[in-house]
Design a protein around this motif. Structure first.
Motif, PDB file in Angstrom:
ATOM      1  N   UNK A   1       6.664  -0.272  -4.577  1.00 42.04           N
ATOM      2  CA  UNK A   1       6.540   1.056  -5.189  1.00 42.04           C
ATOM      3  C   UNK A   1       5.338   1.805  -4.629  1.00 42.04           C
ATOM      4  N   UNK A   2       4.253   1.079  -4.346  1.00 44.43           N
ATOM      5  CA  UNK A   2       3.115   1.710  -3.680  1.00 44.43           C
ATOM      6  C   UNK A   2       3.515   2.197  -2.285  1.00 44.43           C
ATOM      7  N   UNK A   3       4.285   1.372  -1.577  1.00 42.10           N
ATOM      8  CA  UNK A   3       4.749   1.765  -0.243  1.00 42.10           C
ATOM      9  C   UNK A   3       5.658   2.993  -0.331  1.00 42.10           C
ATOM     10  N   UNK A   4       6.440   3.097  -1.409  1.00 45.16           N
ATOM     11  CA  UNK A   4       7.299   4.274  -1.567  1.00 45.16           C
ATOM     12  C   UNK A   4       6.460   5.543  -1.620  1.00 45.16           C
ATOM     13  N   UNK A   5       5.328   5.493  -2.295  1.00 47.99           N
ATOM     14  CA  UNK A   5       4.441   6.659  -2.356  1.00 47.99           C
ATOM     15  C   UNK A   5       3.918   6.999  -0.961  1.00 47.99           C
TER      16      UNK A   5
ATOM     17  N   UNK B 103      -1.861  -1.347   5.774  1.00 51.77           N
ATOM     18  CA  UNK B 103      -0.515  -0.861   5.496  1.00 51.77           C
ATOM     19  C   UNK B 103      -0.293   0.419   6.281  1.00 51.77           C
ATOM     20  N   UNK B 104       0.517   0.339   7.312  1.00 55.45           N
ATOM     21  CA  UNK B 104       0.824   1.519   8.116  1.00 55.45           C
ATOM     22  C   UNK B 104       2.030   2.250   7.548  1.00 55.45           C
TER      23      UNK B 104
ATOM     24  N   UNK C 175      -1.134  -2.503  -2.950  1.00 59.83           N
ATOM     25  CA  UNK C 175      -0.475  -1.625  -1.983  1.00 59.83           C
ATOM     26  C   UNK C 175      -1.219  -0.320  -1.790  1.00 59.83           C
ATOM     27  N   UNK C 176      -1.706   0.266  -2.888  1.00 59.74           N
ATOM     28  CA  UNK C 176      -2.476   1.511  -2.786  1.00 59.74           C
ATOM     29  C   UNK C 176      -3.791   1.260  -2.051  1.00 59.74           C
TER      30      UNK C 176
END
Length: 334
Positions: free
Chosen positions: A145-149, A1-2, A181-182
């Motif tokens: 939501x993980x990507x939002x962080x 995840x970049x 995601x995290x």
């Protein structure tokens, strides 16, 4: 995840929902004189709004519809189903019930020829007689939501708290998406604690105290995955009790907290227009009544935060198109 992928995914998720995503094929003719009982399991905005959406759709078809509270517990859910079936309901919809715990009621409805639909809390192997399960892609919502962080921290890492709940299977799926995601974000991102939070924590002093204790213990954690926006009120009280105004809550769904976000509450939510849940459910009922095969529903969702909360005026995440007209057109009704 970049970071670039996270930025693109979050930007897309923030955009308004402007397109009807219901089925392309008609469910068949709309029978007349039908009745629907719509049961909500717990007194929370999501099930209440989806239950009301069922009755809204039914009345647009000329049917009678009734919203019933399931008393917040499995015995109450089964009692409400039993009353609906013995009262002659043509169909039954349960919002945020647990399929395994209402299996006897589903069987009773099936025996009476009343299609049964469950909104939220979908499971891989539903009980016999459950004609459809309506819900959004919870795993994807959790991942966003993980990507939002990742976007909010500019890819530099973070310590994070997370909740899980034994009552809600859909929210467990959302948690798995968030955790994935995290994990994909790399070792600089770490979930330092996952705490079980039962539904009884929602909106209670005890729930706020438990969350505040986490805030006080994990002072380096700046984010908490709260499962659902239903915990947003608990989050707000925990922030006040702990003084941790530096922490952001994140959750799926979105039925009441947008006004607080507009006023500066540090909360991020993602979810569908839960009123439309009811229209998906009625479409499933129509297909069952016409002996049509079940379809896989694509429930749209939107991410809301401080950047776009003012783009709408209501308390809930809402569609930006006339979904009622779109459904009625699909059903051949004006």
């Amino acid at each position: 995840l970049t970071l670039a992928k996270a930025q693109a995914d979050v930007a897309a998720a923030r955009k308004p929902m402007t397109r009807f995503t219901g089925p392309k094929t008609s469910p068949g003719p709309v029978p007349s004189g039908k009745s629907v009982v719509s049961i909500y399991s717990v007194p929370a905005p999501l099930p209440q709004r989806s239950a009301a959406g069922v009755v809204d759709a039914a009345k647009h078809l000329g049917w009678s519809g009734k919203v019933v509270f399931g008393n917040g517990n499995p015995p109450g859910w089964l009692a409400a189903i039993n009353t609906a079936v013995t009262g002659g309901a043509s169909a039954v919809v349960m919002s945020a019930g647990v399929p395994a715990l209402i299996a006897p009621g589903i069987a009773k409805a099936k025996a009476a020829g009343a299609p049964f639909v469950d909104i939220f809390n979908g499971v891989p192997k539903p009980p016999p007689g459950l004609v459809a399960q309506i819900g959004p892609p919870e795993f994807t919502e959790g991942y966003r939501l993980a990507e939002w962080i990742v976007v909010n921290t500019n890819g530099k890492g973070a310590q994070i708290l997370a909740y899980n709940s034994p009552q809600f299977s859909d929210l467990q799926v959302a948690l798995r998406g968030f955790e994935q995601g995290i994990k994909d974000a790399g070792p600089s991102y770490k979930i330092v604690n996952v705490t079980q939070s039962p539904a009884t924590d929602i909106g209670t002093s005890a729930g706020a105290q438990r969350m505040a204790a986490l805030f006080e213990k994990y002072t380096e954690a700046k984010y908490i995955f709260c499962l659902s926006e239903s915990w947003a009120g608990t989050f707000s009280r925990a922030v006040q009790q702990s003084g941790r105004k530096d922490i952001t809550g994140l959750g799926t769904d979105g039925d009441f907290f947008l006004p607080a976000i507009r006023k500066g509450a540090k909360f991020v939510e993602i979810g569908p227009d839960t009123n439309e849940y009811g229209w998906f459910a009625v479409d499933a009922i129509l297909r069952a009544m016409n002996h049509k095969p079940a379809v896989k529903y694509n429930v749209p969702f939107r991410l809301m935060d401080s950047t776009n909360a003012r783009s709408t005026s209501g308390p809930a995440i809402a569609n930006s198109y006339d979904y009622r007209s779109a459904w009625l057109k699909l059903w051949g009704k004006k």
